[in-house]
Scaffold this active site. Structure first.
Site, PDB file in Angstrom:
ATOM      1  N   CYS A   2     -14.041 -23.259 -32.829  1.00 13.88           N
ATOM      2  CA  CYS A   2     -13.248 -22.270 -33.560  1.00 13.88           C
ATOM      3  C   CYS A   2     -14.158 -21.545 -34.553  1.00 13.88           C
ATOM      4  CB  CYS A   2     -12.075 -22.853 -34.332  1.00 13.88           C
ATOM      5  SG  CYS A   2     -10.879 -23.673 -33.299  1.00 13.88           S
ATOM      6  N   GLY A  98     -10.857 -27.038 -37.845  1.00 11.18           N
ATOM      7  CA  GLY A  98     -10.851 -28.453 -38.248  1.00 11.18           C
ATOM      8  C   GLY A  98      -9.595 -29.112 -37.712  1.00 11.18           C
ATOM      9  N   LYS A 474     -27.916 -28.618 -17.911  1.00  9.61           N
ATOM     10  CA  LYS A 474     -27.905 -27.141 -17.923  1.00  9.61           C
ATOM     11  C   LYS A 474     -27.124 -26.618 -16.730  1.00  9.61           C
ATOM     12  CE  LYS A 474     -28.615 -26.354 -20.982  1.00  9.61           C
ATOM     13  NZ  LYS A 474     -28.906 -27.021 -22.145  1.00  9.61           N
ATOM     14  N   HIS A 493     -32.071 -48.489  -7.024  1.00  5.39           N
ATOM     15  CA  HIS A 493     -31.055 -49.306  -7.705  1.00  5.39           C
ATOM     16  C   HIS A 493     -29.689 -48.627  -7.679  1.00  5.39           C
ATOM     17  CE1 HIS A 493     -34.304 -51.862  -8.982  1.00  5.39           C
ATOM     18  NE2 HIS A 493     -34.958 -50.775  -9.359  1.00  5.39           N
ATOM     19  N   LYS A 592     -19.886 -23.664 -28.646  1.00  6.63           N
ATOM     20  CA  LYS A 592     -21.253 -23.907 -29.074  1.00  6.63           C
ATOM     21  C   LYS A 592     -21.389 -25.090 -30.025  1.00  6.63           C
ATOM     22  CE  LYS A 592     -25.607 -22.804 -29.431  1.00  6.63           C
ATOM     23  NZ  LYS A 592     -26.422 -23.233 -28.290  1.00  6.63           N
TER      24      LYS A 592
HETATM   25  O1  M6R Z   1     -25.850 -28.455 -32.299  1.00  4.43           O
HETATM   26  P1  M6R Z   1     -26.262 -29.746 -31.640  1.00  4.43           P
HETATM   27  O2  M6R Z   1     -27.650 -29.751 -31.168  1.00  4.43           O
HETATM   28  O3  M6R Z   1     -25.941 -30.937 -32.488  1.00  4.43           O
HETATM   29  O4  M6R Z   1     -25.313 -29.824 -30.363  1.00  4.43           O
HETATM   30  C1  M6R Z   1     -25.314 -30.936 -29.528  1.00  4.43           C
HETATM   31  C2  M6R Z   1     -24.644 -30.643 -28.221  1.00  4.43           C
HETATM   32  O5  M6R Z   1     -23.305 -30.282 -28.425  1.00  4.43           O
HETATM   33  C3  M6R Z   1     -25.326 -29.498 -27.460  1.00  4.43           C
HETATM   34  O6  M6R Z   1     -26.670 -29.768 -27.269  1.00  4.43           O
HETATM   35  C4  M6R Z   1     -24.658 -29.290 -26.098  1.00  4.43           C
HETATM   36  O7  M6R Z   1     -24.876 -30.383 -25.270  1.00  4.43           O
HETATM   37  C5  M6R Z   1     -25.171 -27.997 -25.462  1.00  4.43           C
HETATM   38  N1  M6R Z   1     -24.061 -27.197 -25.006  1.00  4.43           N
HETATM   39  C6  M6R Z   1     -26.024 -28.203 -24.286  1.00  4.43           C
HETATM   40  O8  M6R Z   1     -26.454 -27.016 -23.725  1.00  4.43           O
END
Ligand code: M6R
Length: 597
Positions: A2, A98, A474, A493, A592
């Site tokens: 958000c 939040g 990715k 394994h 993000k």
């Molecule tokens: O901001 P951060 O590095 O703490 O975020 C961690 C993960 O949420 C972040 O790396 C997520 O896995 C990405 N979308 C991967 O591309």
């Protein structure tokens, strides 16, 4: 997760709010809304993107307002559940990021007092609570309402009874205020407001700010005045623009040569490596992080153990507290995070506070929540808007290499000659990443061949194992293809059972101690029908005999080549997703910055 925004100033609020929302859309994109103050509050909201919101909103007059772009937690994505939420009389509107944990109990009480709710969200209790206790002063009523709330919030509230103010508050969710000449901006993170101003105030937990045409007044929840520093953000506003690229992800992949140069700038000299923080010596290092940053942490283990001979544990931040970690003052805990806001990583850092061990963070976003809980090494990748982390990952790898060398030198595990040789190699990385990018068309062509596959496997050994995990992450997050990464030595394994005729497997087979073993693993999967895409060094003439296709990286020290392989895998994932017509910068169900647990 958000994004909240706000504006109060001398211009029309509507275009500014739309622009701020578009800039923060990567924080959530299932619905959006704005509330603009004129004589009354005009609210428009819709399910869908900010563009959808723009298309349903008429021209609104007014020089102040708030807005929200949502990633649904409580209640499905719908226009009813979109923010801003209003009270019964529509005289109060609130946007919130939040979770209000006690919203069920509050909602029941408010319903019993005659309030009518229009959404399924936790947030809607806030405008009703403010209405219920309204005392003709928005600031003190918000303060009172928040004393009844449990949970996390970054919120902005407006009231037509107090029309020249926006009241904002923060607890465990990010919030930044931007200060222009006569204009004030509110945003969940700095990249939203960079175009307008570089002068910002980061709100701390438990602080309330009142924004009016006279300026910004900040107090604590209990009413004490707080003097805040105005900080200047050095990021270039252009770095948060797409600059002609089809997607932010592609732009950020192509920024990596400059990013790595910036990450290294001033940190390497003839004496070796000088990170700006004094890294405490430790008996053991515990790295904690999520997602891509966790993969960087796994890489960190290989290089720190190799160069500094310190034992390293790497823990997924969301599991850290459940392990009931045994840490003491001889341990050093390192959090790795791009955003500095990931709720689980933040919680892990706080867990460490309780344990009194030493700690610091490797972080990208200046002023973010985690930076205020620890010493920090900044990765200096600039704003990363694409939901899929790219340049932040390679900059984390670069910092971990620096850290490993610095620790190795301090602990006398690396000779001066060895350090100098390695520093020389580090200085070549940017140029080598550029070479990888110059050959991106090969990766694109290969990605197009495999874009219809419904499964992929990625394998690597040693420091390439975390890169295989990252390659799989990715691909799955932006193309929705099932992809799994694993250490090649584990094949027999279990994962070997996944091999069938025609399954594509990406094998990182770059120069290093495990090279021959990788060739052995490639033979095993080829014998069972896999189609193998090998990532190999330029000078490797053998690999063609083993794999179906080769993606080349420049020859490089085996501890450095993982950065180059990472760039190839980012490009591969990007082009596969592009070929499948996926929404690359806004992958399904993701956002993000994961600010809720
Ligand atoms: O901001 P951060 O590095 O703490 O975020 C961690 C993960 O949420 C972040 O790396 C997520 O896995 C990405 N979308 C991967 O591309």
């Amino acid at each position: 997760m958000c994004g909240i925004v706000g504006y109060l100033g001398s211009s029309s609020a509507q275009p500014v709010l739309f622009d701020l929302l578009k800039r923060l859309e990567y924080r959530g994109y299932d619905s959006a809304g704005i509330a603009i103050m004129n004589e009354s509050i005009n609210v428009f909201k819709t399910k869908g993107s900010v563009d959808d919101l723009i298309s349903v909103t008429p021209d609104l007059k007014g020089c102040s307002g708030i807005g929200h772009t949502r990633w649904a937690t409580h209640g499905k994505a719908s226009s009813e559940n979109a923010h801003p939420h209003c009270c019964d009389t529509d005289k109060i509107a609130v946007v919130h990021n939040g979770i209000i944990e006690n919203y069920i109990e509050l909602r029941e009480k408010l319903i019993n007092s005659g309030h009518e709710f229009r959404s399924e969200t936790d947030t809607e209790v806030l405008p009703h609570l403010i209405e219920e206790h309204y005392n003709n002063d928005l600031e003190s009523t918000v303060r009172h309402a928040l004393s009844m709330v449990r949970g996390s919030y970054a919120l902005a509230a407006i009231s037509s009874n107090d029309p020249d103010k926006i009241v904002v508050a923060r607890k465990d969710s990010p919030l930044v205020l931007g200060l222009g000449e006569t204009d004030f901006f509110i945003a969940s993170d700095v990249s939203g407001i960079l175009k307008y101003t570089k002068n910002v105030i980061f709100l701390n937990d438990g602080e309330i700010a009142v924004i009016s045409h006279d300026g910004v007044k900040i107090t604590t929840l209990s009413g004490k005045t707080v003097d805040k520093n105005i900080e200047t953000i050095e990021w270039d506003a252009k770095s948060a623009e797409k600059s002609g690229y089809a997607h932010f992800m592609l732009k950020e992949i192509f920024e990596q040569p400059n990013v790595i140069r910036e990450t290294f700038s001033g940190r390497m000299s003839s004496e070796g490596v000088n990170l700006e923080v004094a890294v405490p010596d430790a008996r053991r290092i515990i790295i904690t992080a999520c997602g891509t940053s966790y993969h960087a942490g796994l890489f960190g283990r290989y290089v720190i153990e190799r160069f500094a001979r310190i034992p390293v544990n790497v823990e997924i931040a969301s599991e850290f507290r459940y392990i009931n970690p045994i840490v003491d003052s001889n341990d050093l805990v390192i959090a790795i995070t791009q955003s500095g806001e990931t709720a689980d990583t933040f919680a892990a850092v706080r867990e460490v506070n309780l344990e009194k061990s030493q700690k610091f963070s490797i972080v990208n976003v200046p002023g973010s929540s985690i930076t205020r809980e620890s010493n920090n090494i900044f990765t200096r990748a600039g704003p990363e808007i694409g939901v899929a982390a790219t340049k932040s990952f390679t900059s984390q790898l670069a910092v971990l290499l620096l850290l490993a060398v610095q620790l190795g030198r301090v602990r006398k595990k690396m000779s001066t000659a060895c350090v100098n040789d390695f520093v020389y190699e580090l200085k070549q990385i940017s140029g080598k990443i550029q070479q990888v990018l110059n050959e991106a068309h090969h990766t694109k062509e290969c990605a197009q061949v495999f874009a219809d596959s419904d499964q992929f496997l990625f394998m690597g050994r040693g420091a390439n194992y975390p890169i295989a995990l990252e390659g799989a992450l990715k691909l799955k997050e932006i193309s929705y293809i099932k992809a799994e990464g694993f250490p090649a030595g584990e094949l027999k394994h279990g994962p070997l059972a996944l091999i069938y005729d025609g399954i594509p497997v990406v094998a990182i087979a770059t120069e290093g101690v495990a090279y021959e073993k990788m060739l052995g693993n490639i033979k095993e999967i080829k014998a069972r029908g896999a189609i193998v895409i090998g990532i190999a060094n330029e000078s490797d003439t053998e690999i063609k005999k083993y794999v179906d296709r080769v993606l080349r990286i420049p020859d490089a020290n085996p501890w450095i080549s993982p950065l180059l392989s990472s760039v190839v895998l980012q490009l591969f994932a990007y082009y596969v997703a592009d070929c499948r017509g996926c929404e690359i910068d806004k992958p399904r169900n993701l956002a993000k910055s994961v600010t809720v647990e």
